[in-house]
Design a protein around this motif. Structure first.
Motif, short mmCIF file in Angstrom:
data_model
loop_
_atom_site.label_atom_id
_atom_site.label_comp_id
_atom_site.label_asym_id
_atom_site.label_seq_id
_atom_site.Cartn_x
_atom_site.Cartn_y
_atom_site.Cartn_z
N PHE A 1 41.60 -46.29 17.47
CA PHE A 1 41.68 -44.87 17.13
C PHE A 1 41.99 -44.08 18.39
CE2 PHE A 1 37.44 -45.28 18.78
CZ PHE A 1 37.14 -44.05 19.38
N GLY A 2 42.34 -42.81 18.19
CA GLY A 2 42.63 -41.94 19.32
C GLY A 2 43.88 -41.11 19.09
N PRO A 3 44.31 -40.34 20.09
CA PRO A 3 45.50 -39.50 19.96
C PRO A 3 46.73 -40.33 19.60
CG PRO A 3 44.25 -38.91 21.93
CD PRO A 3 43.63 -40.17 21.39
N THR B 1 40.73 -42.03 13.26
CA THR B 1 40.98 -40.67 13.74
C THR B 1 41.14 -39.71 12.56
OG1 THR B 1 42.05 -41.51 15.72
CG2 THR B 1 42.50 -39.24 15.15
N LYS B 2 41.78 -40.15 11.49
CA LYS B 2 41.90 -39.33 10.30
C LYS B 2 40.51 -39.04 9.71
CE LYS B 2 45.16 -40.46 7.36
NZ LYS B 2 46.02 -41.31 6.50
N MET B 3 39.64 -40.05 9.78
CA MET B 3 38.28 -39.88 9.30
C MET B 3 37.52 -38.87 10.16
SD MET B 3 35.88 -43.04 8.07
CE MET B 3 35.77 -43.80 9.69
N LEU B 4 37.70 -38.95 11.49
CA LEU B 4 37.07 -37.99 12.39
C LEU B 4 37.59 -36.58 12.12
CD1 LEU B 4 35.39 -37.17 14.86
CD2 LEU B 4 37.30 -37.91 16.32
N ILE C 1 32.27 -39.19 2.49
CA ILE C 1 32.01 -40.52 1.96
C ILE C 1 31.37 -41.41 3.03
CG2 ILE C 1 33.08 -42.64 1.09
CD1 ILE C 1 35.23 -40.88 -0.18
N MET C 2 30.31 -42.10 2.62
CA MET C 2 29.72 -43.16 3.43
C MET C 2 30.10 -44.49 2.79
SD MET C 2 27.79 -44.12 6.00
CE MET C 2 26.73 -42.74 6.47
N PRO C 3 30.99 -45.28 3.43
CA PRO C 3 31.40 -46.56 2.82
C PRO C 3 30.21 -47.49 2.59
CG PRO C 3 32.86 -45.94 4.63
CD PRO C 3 31.69 -45.03 4.70
N GLY C 4 30.07 -47.93 1.36
CA GLY C 4 28.97 -48.84 1.02
C GLY C 4 27.63 -48.21 1.33
N LEU D 1 28.45 -44.77 13.49
CA LEU D 1 29.71 -44.11 13.79
C LEU D 1 29.66 -42.63 13.39
CD1 LEU D 1 32.69 -44.42 14.76
CD2 LEU D 1 33.28 -44.91 12.37
N PHE D 2 29.13 -42.35 12.18
CA PHE D 2 29.06 -40.97 11.73
C PHE D 2 28.04 -40.16 12.53
CE2 PHE D 2 31.08 -42.71 7.81
CZ PHE D 2 32.21 -41.91 7.84
N GLU D 3 27.00 -40.81 13.03
CA GLU D 3 26.06 -40.13 13.93
C GLU D 3 26.78 -39.68 15.20
OE1 GLU D 3 22.81 -39.11 14.01
OE2 GLU D 3 22.90 -39.42 11.84
N LYS D 4 27.67 -40.54 15.69
CA LYS D 4 28.45 -40.17 16.87
C LYS D 4 29.44 -39.05 16.55
CE LYS D 4 27.98 -44.67 19.13
NZ LYS D 4 27.21 -44.15 20.29
N PHE D 5 30.00 -39.06 15.34
CA PHE D 5 30.86 -37.96 14.92
C PHE D 5 30.05 -36.65 14.91
CE2 PHE D 5 34.20 -40.39 12.13
CZ PHE D 5 34.61 -41.06 13.26
#
Length: 329
Positions: free
Chosen positions: A170-172, A182-185, A195-198, A241-245
């Protein structure tokens, strides 16, 4: 350094071409049409028109080159022509290797995928020497594994060929399917991703684009012929990951768990819908099944043998978010 790149219009390929060109290296990119030519800040590397099935064009593009970076691949989850992934990922790779051998290229770096290694299961993590414990989840993984076999065969023939296996990059860069994190971020930042997968507990390895680009160059300079190197970052669960987001954006979003069974049902519906709408499904059931597994991977070999380094995930997410804010893609 004089380089030839296939797949220069892709996420990793475009960033690699941009870095090599900016550093003053002579870069030639294989593109399918003049409209696909790359331009960086008003100037462009050399381009040659053709595809992976024209060995003559490949050899002309490689003439006098020190290094070849082969990144072109069929990575979509679905294809109307079921033979297309094999033609591009296996036959296309063989054509590149054969052209490089005939052209006398010093070194070839072939981009595979960390998905070839398979899930980690309860083993803690997997590396380049781990035995795959699960069947291939899709044609992409299967054809990439076959392509790796061909690379090793050409290494025996005397071609200096190295394999790199990026994880979830991911990234620029282009916000295409290969840059889905990156699209998710972006969606999380804008409040459009919920959405949280699973159950959110399955793990994956996430790596910053700049690390992967540097890893390709290091593989060309320091890689051992016939060897493969995982170019990864940190192993985290979806919840982590979402916590980091949330930490990077300063925003905590409501995320609704989407059971894998429902995800598979949606994927099956999208495949069925193609018969009516002719719209290719963005995801298929076999791809969804990957999320039933943990994917913890180690890049220790690349660090030790190539001099590869990993950007901390929090820092990589922060840099990507800053790019999203400034460029507003």
């Amino acid at each position: 350094m004089k380089c030839f790149i296939t797949g220069a219009n892709g996420f990793i390929g475009s960033r690699l071409a941009e870095k090599l060109t900016a550093e003053g290296h002579q870069v030639t990119c294989l593109v399918r049409s003049p409209e696909k030519a790359l331009i960086f800040n008003g100037w462009s590397p050399r381009h040659i028109i053709g595809d992976l099935h024209d060995t003559g064009t490949l050899m002309r593009g490689m003439e006098g080159c020190d290094h070849v970076f082969h990144l072109a691949a069929y990575a979509r989850p679905w294809s109307k022509d079921k033979s297309l992934p094999y033609k591009i990922n296996v036959d296309g790779t063989v054509n590149v290797l054969e052209a490089a051998l005939r052209a006398g290229v010093s070194k070839v770096v072939v981009t595979s995928s960390a998905a070839v290694t398979g899930p980690s299961g309860d083993r803690g993590f997997v590396n380049e020497d781990s035995v795959r414990i699960a069947p291939f989840f899709n044609e992409y993984e299967e054809t990439k594994a076959l392509a790796e076999t061909r690379v090793k065969e050409y290494a025996v023939k005397g071609l200096h060929a190295v394999i790199v296996n990026p994880t979830r990059v991911f990234g620029p860069g282009p916000l295409n399917q290969s840059n889905s994190v990156t699209k998710m971020l972006r969606g999380y930042y804008r409040g459009t991703w919920h959405i949280m997968p699973g159950d959110g507990c399955k793990t994956g390895n996430y790596v910053y684009i700049d690390d992967v680009v540097n890893g390709h160059i290091l593989a060309a300079l320091n890689g051992i012929s016939g060897e493969k190197y995982i170019l990864g970052g940190e192993n985290v669960s979806f919840r982590q990951l979402f916590e980091k987001f949330a930490g990077a954006t300063g925003r905590r979003r409501l995320l609704v768990p989407l059971p894998v069974g429902i995800m598979i049902g949606i994927a099956n519906f999208l495949e069925f819908q193609y018969k009516i709408t002719s719209i290719p499904p963005p995801i298929t059931a076999p791809w969804v099944n990957k999320y039933l597994e943990n994917w913890n991977l180690s890049s220790e070999k690349a660090v030790r043998q190539l001099g590869y380094s990993i950007t901390p995930l929090d820092q990589a997410i922060g840099q990507t978010l800053l790019w999203l804010k400034n460029s507003k893609p």
